[in-house]
Design a protein around this motif. Sequence first.
Motif, PDB file in Angstrom:
ATOM      1  N   VAL A 287      -4.301   2.298 -14.123  1.00 35.53           N
ATOM      2  CA  VAL A 287      -3.845   3.586 -13.584  1.00 35.53           C
ATOM      3  C   VAL A 287      -4.519   4.755 -14.289  1.00 35.53           C
ATOM      4  N   GLY A 288      -5.521   4.461 -15.128  1.00 38.35           N
ATOM      5  CA  GLY A 288      -6.245   5.530 -15.818  1.00 38.35           C
ATOM      6  C   GLY A 288      -5.396   6.273 -16.816  1.00 38.35           C
ATOM      7  N   PHE A 289      -4.537   5.553 -17.526  1.00 32.16           N
ATOM      8  CA  PHE A 289      -3.656   6.195 -18.508  1.00 32.16           C
ATOM      9  C   PHE A 289      -4.493   6.907 -19.571  1.00 32.16           C
ATOM     10  N   ASP A 290      -4.143   8.175 -19.817  1.00 31.82           N
ATOM     11  CA  ASP A 290      -4.871   8.998 -20.792  1.00 31.82           C
ATOM     12  C   ASP A 290      -3.940   9.330 -21.957  1.00 31.82           C
ATOM     13  N   PRO A 291      -4.102   8.664 -23.097  1.00 33.92           N
ATOM     14  CA  PRO A 291      -3.184   8.900 -24.222  1.00 33.92           C
ATOM     15  C   PRO A 291      -3.231  10.314 -24.776  1.00 33.92           C
ATOM     16  N   ALA A 292      -4.232  11.085 -24.410  1.00 39.75           N
ATOM     17  CA  ALA A 292      -4.307  12.470 -24.890  1.00 39.75           C
ATOM     18  C   ALA A 292      -3.262  13.356 -24.220  1.00 39.75           C
ATOM     19  N   VAL A 293      -2.875  13.005 -22.978  1.00 37.95           N
ATOM     20  CA  VAL A 293      -1.933  13.859 -22.248  1.00 37.95           C
ATOM     21  C   VAL A 293      -0.790  13.084 -21.598  1.00 37.95           C
ATOM     22  N   ASP A 294      -0.970  11.796 -21.372  1.00 37.66           N
ATOM     23  CA  ASP A 294       0.056  11.003 -20.702  1.00 37.66           C
ATOM     24  C   ASP A 294       1.054  10.438 -21.715  1.00 37.66           C
ATOM     25  N   ARG A 295       2.232  10.042 -21.213  1.00 40.43           N
ATOM     26  CA  ARG A 295       3.242   9.404 -22.052  1.00 40.43           C
ATOM     27  C   ARG A 295       3.691   8.104 -21.395  1.00 40.43           C
ATOM     28  N   LEU A 296       4.030   7.123 -22.226  1.00 37.34           N
ATOM     29  CA  LEU A 296       4.551   5.858 -21.733  1.00 37.34           C
ATOM     30  C   LEU A 296       5.957   5.645 -22.275  1.00 37.34           C
ATOM     31  N   PHE A 297       6.900   5.459 -21.366  1.00 36.84           N
ATOM     32  CA  PHE A 297       8.277   5.159 -21.724  1.00 36.84           C
ATOM     33  C   PHE A 297       8.543   3.681 -21.432  1.00 36.84           C
ATOM     34  N   SER A 298       9.270   3.044 -22.319  1.00 38.87           N
ATOM     35  CA  SER A 298       9.503   1.608 -22.210  1.00 38.87           C
ATOM     36  C   SER A 298      10.990   1.322 -22.095  1.00 38.87           C
ATOM     37  N   VAL A 299      11.337   0.345 -21.241  1.00 40.82           N
ATOM     38  CA  VAL A 299      12.729  -0.066 -21.102  1.00 40.82           C
ATOM     39  C   VAL A 299      13.159  -1.005 -22.228  1.00 40.82           C
ATOM     40  N   GLY A 300      12.273  -1.236 -23.200  1.00 45.50           N
ATOM     41  CA  GLY A 300      12.651  -2.024 -24.365  1.00 45.50           C
ATOM     42  C   GLY A 300      12.256  -3.485 -24.275  1.00 45.50           C
ATOM     43  N   ASP A 301      12.809  -4.288 -25.181  1.00 39.80           N
ATOM     44  CA  ASP A 301      12.391  -5.670 -25.399  1.00 39.80           C
ATOM     45  C   ASP A 301      10.899  -5.703 -25.711  1.00 39.80           C
ATOM     46  N   LEU A 302      10.558  -5.089 -26.838  1.00 40.97           N
ATOM     47  CA  LEU A 302       9.170  -5.036 -27.276  1.00 40.97           C
ATOM     48  C   LEU A 302       8.699  -6.379 -27.818  1.00 40.97           C
ATOM     49  N   ILE A 303       9.638  -7.186 -28.292  1.00 41.42           N
ATOM     50  CA  ILE A 303       9.258  -8.374 -29.057  1.00 41.42           C
ATOM     51  C   ILE A 303       9.905  -9.636 -28.484  1.00 41.42           C
TER      52      ILE A 303
ATOM     53  N   ALA B 128       9.788  18.140 -19.629  1.00 41.18           N
ATOM     54  CA  ALA B 128       8.811  17.716 -18.626  1.00 41.18           C
ATOM     55  C   ALA B 128       7.409  17.708 -19.222  1.00 41.18           C
ATOM     56  N   ASN B 129       6.613  16.784 -18.775  1.00 47.55           N
ATOM     57  CA  ASN B 129       5.221  16.688 -19.217  1.00 47.55           C
ATOM     58  C   ASN B 129       4.379  17.600 -18.324  1.00 47.55           C
ATOM     59  N   THR B 130       3.961  18.726 -18.855  1.00 48.69           N
ATOM     60  CA  THR B 130       3.190  19.691 -18.064  1.00 48.69           C
ATOM     61  C   THR B 130       1.684  19.504 -18.224  1.00 48.69           C
ATOM     62  N   ALA B 131       1.283  18.581 -19.092  1.00 43.13           N
ATOM     63  CA  ALA B 131      -0.145  18.385 -19.349  1.00 43.13           C
ATOM     64  C   ALA B 131      -0.701  17.136 -18.675  1.00 43.13           C
ATOM     65  N   GLY B 132       0.139  16.133 -18.486  1.00 40.36           N
ATOM     66  CA  GLY B 132      -0.340  14.869 -17.937  1.00 40.36           C
ATOM     67  C   GLY B 132       0.745  14.165 -17.160  1.00 40.36           C
ATOM     68  N   ARG B 133       0.694  12.845 -17.151  1.00 38.07           N
ATOM     69  CA  ARG B 133       1.636  12.034 -16.385  1.00 38.07           C
ATOM     70  C   ARG B 133       2.544  11.237 -17.315  1.00 38.07           C
ATOM     71  N   ASP B 134       3.693  10.862 -16.788  1.00 35.02           N
ATOM     72  CA  ASP B 134       4.633  10.000 -17.493  1.00 35.02           C
ATOM     73  C   ASP B 134       4.783   8.698 -16.711  1.00 35.02           C
ATOM     74  N   PHE B 135       4.741   7.574 -17.415  1.00 35.26           N
ATOM     75  CA  PHE B 135       4.959   6.275 -16.803  1.00 35.26           C
ATOM     76  C   PHE B 135       6.067   5.541 -17.545  1.00 35.26           C
ATOM     77  N   ALA B 136       6.753   4.661 -16.827  1.00 34.67           N
ATOM     78  CA  ALA B 136       7.703   3.738 -17.441  1.00 34.67           C
ATOM     79  C   ALA B 136       7.204   2.323 -17.198  1.00 34.67           C
ATOM     80  N   ALA B 137       7.388   1.452 -18.187  1.00 32.95           N
ATOM     81  CA  ALA B 137       6.949   0.062 -18.090  1.00 32.95           C
ATOM     82  C   ALA B 137       8.120  -0.876 -18.322  1.00 32.95           C
ATOM     83  N   GLY B 138       8.051  -2.056 -17.701  1.00 36.05           N
ATOM     84  CA  GLY B 138       9.073  -3.069 -17.868  1.00 36.05           C
ATOM     85  C   GLY B 138       8.984  -3.768 -19.219  1.00 36.05           C
ATOM     86  N   ASP B 139       9.816  -4.773 -19.400  1.00 41.26           N
ATOM     87  CA  ASP B 139       9.906  -5.505 -20.664  1.00 41.26           C
ATOM     88  C   ASP B 139       8.520  -5.975 -21.114  1.00 41.26           C
ATOM     89  N   ILE B 140       8.256  -5.860 -22.422  1.00 44.42           N
ATOM     90  CA  ILE B 140       6.929  -6.167 -22.965  1.00 44.42           C
ATOM     91  C   ILE B 140       6.898  -7.556 -23.608  1.00 44.42           C
TER      92      ILE B 140
END
Length: 245
Positions: free
Chosen positions: A41-57, A15-27
């Motif tokens: 959404v004010g994403f803060d890379p110092a404490v937040d994490r971004l999870f991706s469902v893939g298809d980066l390219i 669990a992320n105890t310092a910030g927030r976790d987000f998931a994003a759709g296909d990129i």
Amino acid sequence: MTPTIEVPRIQRFAANTAGRDFAAGDIHGHFTRLQAALDTVGFDPAVDRLFSVGDLIDRGPECRDALGWLAKPWFHPVCGNHDDFVVHFDTCDVFSWICNGGSWFTELSPFEQQAFALQFAELPIAIEIETPGGLVGIIHADCPVPSWDLLRNELESPESDKQLRLVQLRCMWSRTRIQIGDSGGVEGLRALVVGHTPLKQAVVLGNVYHIDTGGWMDGHFTLLDIATLECYPPIDPEPGFDWEC
């Protein structure tokens, strides 16, 4: 030559105890658009994490930026079907790939192609994240079995390499759940987050969140707060859903 390193099939996060976790759709090569959505959404890379469902390219103009994003310590994607083309670039159906946005890869030098393949070979098929409300899973397209425990077993202790590859392909390609409107959900999870199928807005079927809302085309990026399961932008409460394509 296709990388021979072992793919980490499931990646686990506390669990992320310092910030927030987000998931994003296909990129699909639209990282500037994704960053704009994170800014809202004010994403803060110092404490937040971004999870991706893939298809980066593929399909977008910024496919080469994928390696830079993979180097970010707060960015964690699963492998999508387009990402899998990169891993198997020397054995895949190149014509089909090019027809679906892969021409950028043919313009790379052999050294650059190998660099992409090595990085993408390390992408997991599934991610699981602890949250205060329970376990949240992420795969690209669909869970081919009724429970997360069963999927975990299929990925980590497969009966054969052939069976493993079949399960992986279904995780990356299947649209069964969204096509039939299956609201049965996936046992053993608080929520499962998927993409792959572009929709006009995010759709929740049982405990499965479909969040590819075409941010890479003429739609928008949906960000899902993994702890609260709130979508940004919010889901319109009107019943039903429509495909983008």
